[in-house]
Write a protein that holds these residues in place. Structure first.
Motif, PDB file in Angstrom:
ATOM      1  N   SER A   1       7.362  -9.280  -9.723  1.00 20.93           N
ATOM      2  CA  SER A   1       5.983  -9.558 -10.139  1.00 20.93           C
ATOM      3  C   SER A   1       5.017  -8.542  -9.543  1.00 20.93           C
ATOM      4  CB  SER A   1       5.580 -10.977  -9.718  1.00 20.93           C
ATOM      5  OG  SER A   1       6.453 -11.936 -10.264  1.00 20.93           O
ATOM      6  N   LEU A   2       5.364  -7.294  -9.687  1.00 21.88           N
ATOM      7  CA  LEU A   2       4.561  -6.235  -9.078  1.00 21.88           C
ATOM      8  C   LEU A   2       3.178  -6.154  -9.692  1.00 21.88           C
ATOM      9  CD1 LEU A   2       7.372  -3.620  -8.649  1.00 21.88           C
ATOM     10  CD2 LEU A   2       5.867  -4.406  -6.820  1.00 21.88           C
ATOM     11  N   LYS A   3       2.227  -5.797  -8.847  1.00 23.81           N
ATOM     12  CA  LYS A   3       0.832  -5.674  -9.236  1.00 23.81           C
ATOM     13  C   LYS A   3       0.364  -4.246  -8.972  1.00 23.81           C
ATOM     14  CE  LYS A   3       0.014 -10.393  -7.583  1.00 23.81           C
ATOM     15  NZ  LYS A   3      -0.793 -11.235  -6.655  1.00 23.81           N
ATOM     16  N   PRO A   4      -0.662  -3.793  -9.679  1.00 27.21           N
ATOM     17  CA  PRO A   4      -1.174  -2.437  -9.406  1.00 27.21           C
ATOM     18  C   PRO A   4      -1.556  -2.239  -7.934  1.00 27.21           C
ATOM     19  CG  PRO A   4      -2.053  -3.240 -11.465  1.00 27.21           C
ATOM     20  CD  PRO A   4      -1.299  -4.387 -10.860  1.00 27.21           C
TER      21      PRO A   4
ATOM     22  N   TYR B   1       7.248   0.167  15.865  1.00 23.79           N
ATOM     23  CA  TYR B   1       8.668   0.429  15.685  1.00 23.79           C
ATOM     24  C   TYR B   1       8.995   1.835  16.189  1.00 23.79           C
ATOM     25  CZ  TYR B   1       9.186  -3.698  12.676  1.00 23.79           C
ATOM     26  OH  TYR B   1       9.245  -4.982  12.180  1.00 23.79           O
ATOM     27  N   ASP B   2      10.195   1.992  16.716  1.00 23.25           N
ATOM     28  CA  ASP B   2      10.584   3.283  17.274  1.00 23.25           C
ATOM     29  C   ASP B   2      10.932   4.307  16.201  1.00 23.25           C
ATOM     30  OD1 ASP B   2      12.279   2.090  20.287  1.00 23.25           O
ATOM     31  OD2 ASP B   2      10.213   2.746  19.946  1.00 23.25           O
ATOM     32  N   TYR B   3      11.519   3.865  15.102  1.00 20.14           N
ATOM     33  CA  TYR B   3      12.040   4.798  14.099  1.00 20.14           C
ATOM     34  C   TYR B   3      11.431   4.496  12.731  1.00 20.14           C
ATOM     35  CZ  TYR B   3      15.437   5.384  17.827  1.00 20.14           C
ATOM     36  OH  TYR B   3      16.024   5.602  19.046  1.00 20.14           O
ATOM     37  N   TRP B   4      11.135   5.578  12.013  1.00 21.71           N
ATOM     38  CA  TRP B   4      10.503   5.461  10.700  1.00 21.71           C
ATOM     39  C   TRP B   4      11.174   6.390   9.710  1.00 21.71           C
ATOM     40  CZ3 TRP B   4       6.438   2.145   9.632  1.00 21.71           C
ATOM     41  CH2 TRP B   4       5.870   1.498  10.734  1.00 21.71           C
ATOM     42  N   GLY B   5      11.224   5.959   8.456  1.00 25.95           N
ATOM     43  CA  GLY B   5      11.687   6.822   7.392  1.00 25.95           C
ATOM     44  C   GLY B   5      10.564   7.679   6.855  1.00 25.95           C
ATOM     45  N   GLN B   6      10.893   8.481   5.842  1.00 25.02           N
ATOM     46  CA  GLN B   6       9.926   9.409   5.258  1.00 25.02           C
ATOM     47  C   GLN B   6       9.085   8.760   4.165  1.00 25.02           C
ATOM     48  OE1 GLN B   6       9.314  12.634   6.354  1.00 25.02           O
ATOM     49  NE2 GLN B   6      10.553  11.848   8.027  1.00 25.02           N
ATOM     50  N   GLY B   7       9.534   7.646   3.659  1.00 23.30           N
ATOM     51  CA  GLY B   7       8.757   6.929   2.665  1.00 23.30           C
ATOM     52  C   GLY B   7       9.223   7.174   1.245  1.00 23.30           C
ATOM     53  N   THR B   8       8.939   6.224   0.369  1.00 24.09           N
ATOM     54  CA  THR B   8       9.226   6.356  -1.053  1.00 24.09           C
ATOM     55  C   THR B   8       8.037   5.812  -1.829  1.00 24.09           C
ATOM     56  OG1 THR B   8      10.839   5.862  -2.805  1.00 24.09           O
ATOM     57  CG2 THR B   8      10.441   4.120  -1.195  1.00 24.09           C
ATOM     58  N   GLN B   9       7.652   6.531  -2.873  1.00 19.36           N
ATOM     59  CA  GLN B   9       6.452   6.178  -3.631  1.00 19.36           C
ATOM     60  C   GLN B   9       6.760   5.065  -4.629  1.00 19.36           C
ATOM     61  OE1 GLN B   9       3.127   7.511  -3.538  1.00 19.36           O
ATOM     62  NE2 GLN B   9       2.736   5.767  -4.907  1.00 19.36           N
ATOM     63  N   VAL B  10       5.908   4.070  -4.636  1.00 21.30           N
ATOM     64  CA  VAL B  10       5.949   3.013  -5.650  1.00 21.30           C
ATOM     65  C   VAL B  10       4.615   3.028  -6.385  1.00 21.30           C
ATOM     66  CG1 VAL B  10       6.020   0.527  -6.051  1.00 21.30           C
ATOM     67  CG2 VAL B  10       7.586   1.569  -4.395  1.00 21.30           C
ATOM     68  N   THR B  11       4.674   3.139  -7.702  1.00 19.63           N
ATOM     69  CA  THR B  11       3.473   3.150  -8.518  1.00 19.63           C
ATOM     70  C   THR B  11       3.591   2.056  -9.574  1.00 19.63           C
ATOM     71  OG1 THR B  11       3.208   5.528  -8.194  1.00 19.63           O
ATOM     72  CG2 THR B  11       1.970   4.515  -9.994  1.00 19.63           C
ATOM     73  N   VAL B  12       2.608   1.170  -9.595  1.00 19.35           N
ATOM     74  CA  VAL B  12       2.594   0.068 -10.552  1.00 19.35           C
ATOM     75  C   VAL B  12       1.435   0.289 -11.512  1.00 19.35           C
ATOM     76  CG1 VAL B  12       2.559  -2.421 -10.864  1.00 19.35           C
ATOM     77  CG2 VAL B  12       3.524  -1.445  -8.774  1.00 19.35           C
ATOM     78  N   SER B  13       1.750   0.454 -12.770  1.00 18.96           N
ATOM     79  CA  SER B  13       0.710   0.698 -13.771  1.00 18.96           C
ATOM     80  C   SER B  13       0.245  -0.617 -14.385  1.00 18.96           C
ATOM     81  CB  SER B  13       1.232   1.624 -14.862  1.00 18.96           C
ATOM     82  OG  SER B  13       2.303   1.003 -15.549  1.00 18.96           O
ATOM     83  N   SER B  14      -1.026  -0.638 -14.756  1.00 23.21           N
ATOM     84  CA  SER B  14      -1.600  -1.870 -15.335  1.00 23.21           C
ATOM     85  C   SER B  14      -1.436  -1.904 -16.848  1.00 23.21           C
ATOM     86  CB  SER B  14      -3.067  -1.973 -14.958  1.00 23.21           C
ATOM     87  OG  SER B  14      -3.761  -0.832 -15.414  1.00 23.21           O
TER      88      SER B  14
ATOM     89  N   GLY C   1      12.123   3.950  -5.069  1.00 19.14           N
ATOM     90  CA  GLY C   1      10.756   3.915  -5.567  1.00 19.14           C
ATOM     91  C   GLY C   1      10.663   4.473  -6.976  1.00 19.14           C
ATOM     92  N   GLY C   2       9.505   4.323  -7.580  1.00 19.03           N
ATOM     93  CA  GLY C   2       9.307   4.838  -8.925  1.00 19.03           C
ATOM     94  C   GLY C   2       8.090   4.239  -9.576  1.00 19.03           C
ATOM     95  N   LEU C   3       8.023   4.427 -10.888  1.00 21.11           N
ATOM     96  CA  LEU C   3       6.903   3.927 -11.693  1.00 21.11           C
ATOM     97  C   LEU C   3       7.363   2.695 -12.453  1.00 21.11           C
ATOM     98  CD1 LEU C   3       4.074   4.256 -12.975  1.00 21.11           C
ATOM     99  CD2 LEU C   3       5.155   5.774 -14.665  1.00 21.11           C
ATOM    100  N   VAL C   4       6.579   1.634 -12.380  1.00 19.88           N
ATOM    101  CA  VAL C   4       6.919   0.400 -13.071  1.00 19.88           C
ATOM    102  C   VAL C   4       5.640  -0.232 -13.593  1.00 19.88           C
ATOM    103  CG1 VAL C   4       6.793  -0.985 -10.961  1.00 19.88           C
ATOM    104  CG2 VAL C   4       8.232  -1.759 -12.854  1.00 19.88           C
ATOM    105  N   GLN C   5       5.759  -0.973 -14.670  1.00 30.27           N
ATOM    106  CA  GLN C   5       4.596  -1.673 -15.209  1.00 30.27           C
ATOM    107  C   GLN C   5       4.316  -2.935 -14.409  1.00 30.27           C
ATOM    108  OE1 GLN C   5       5.351  -2.286 -19.427  1.00 30.27           O
ATOM    109  NE2 GLN C   5       4.197  -0.434 -19.926  1.00 30.27           N
ATOM    110  N   ALA C   6       3.088  -3.352 -14.437  1.00 30.65           N
ATOM    111  CA  ALA C   6       2.712  -4.608 -13.781  1.00 30.65           C
ATOM    112  C   ALA C   6       3.585  -5.746 -14.307  1.00 30.65           C
ATOM    113  CB  ALA C   6       1.244  -4.907 -14.012  1.00 30.65           C
TER     114      ALA C   6
END
Length: 122
Positions: free
Chosen positions: A85-88, A109-122, A9-14
């Motif tokens: 083609s990520l969008k905000p 689902y039986d099992y889940w991860g902790q998650g990762t943040q994805v941020t799309v800036s406009s 995950g991370g920060l990416v532009q639209a």
């Protein structure tokens, strides 16, 4: 028992791209159906994509069809989510999930991860 760890995950532009990875523990990874979900604070978690263990058939949410691709490498115990083609509005915490049964877009689902943040800036 399966443990899942997301990364990528991370920060990416639209209009940009990211590839999420979900590494799974356990020797029977190839027997698990895998899914990706996402959640925005204050909203319900929603389905993004899923892939079966047997024939690697896939399913996608309408909102990501044609832009996201789910795949798996059983030799590496890893499932991927290529996001183009990520969008905000794709901004969310992304979770991977695993289950021995085919769940598709169902969240049981039986099992889940902790998650990762994805941020799309406009």
């Amino acid at each position: 028992q399966v443990q899942l760890v997301e990364s990528g995950g991370g920060l990416v532009q639209a209009g940009g791209s990211l590839r999420l990875s979900c590494a799974a523990s356990g020797r029977t990874f190839s027997s698990y159906a895998m899914g990706w979900f996402r959640q925005v604070p204050g909203k319900e978690r929603e389905f993004v994509a899923a892939i079966s263990w047997l024939d690697r058939s896939t399913r996608y949410a309408d909102s990501v069809k044609g832009r996201f691709t789910i795949s798996r490498d059983n030799a590496k115990n890893t499932v991927y989510l290529q996001m183009n083609s990520l969008k905000p509005e794709d901004t969310a915490v992304y979770y991977c999930a695993a289950d021995l049964a085919w769940r598709g877009g169902n969240q049981e689902y039986d099992y889940w991860g902790q998650g990762t943040q994805v941020t799309v800036s406009s």
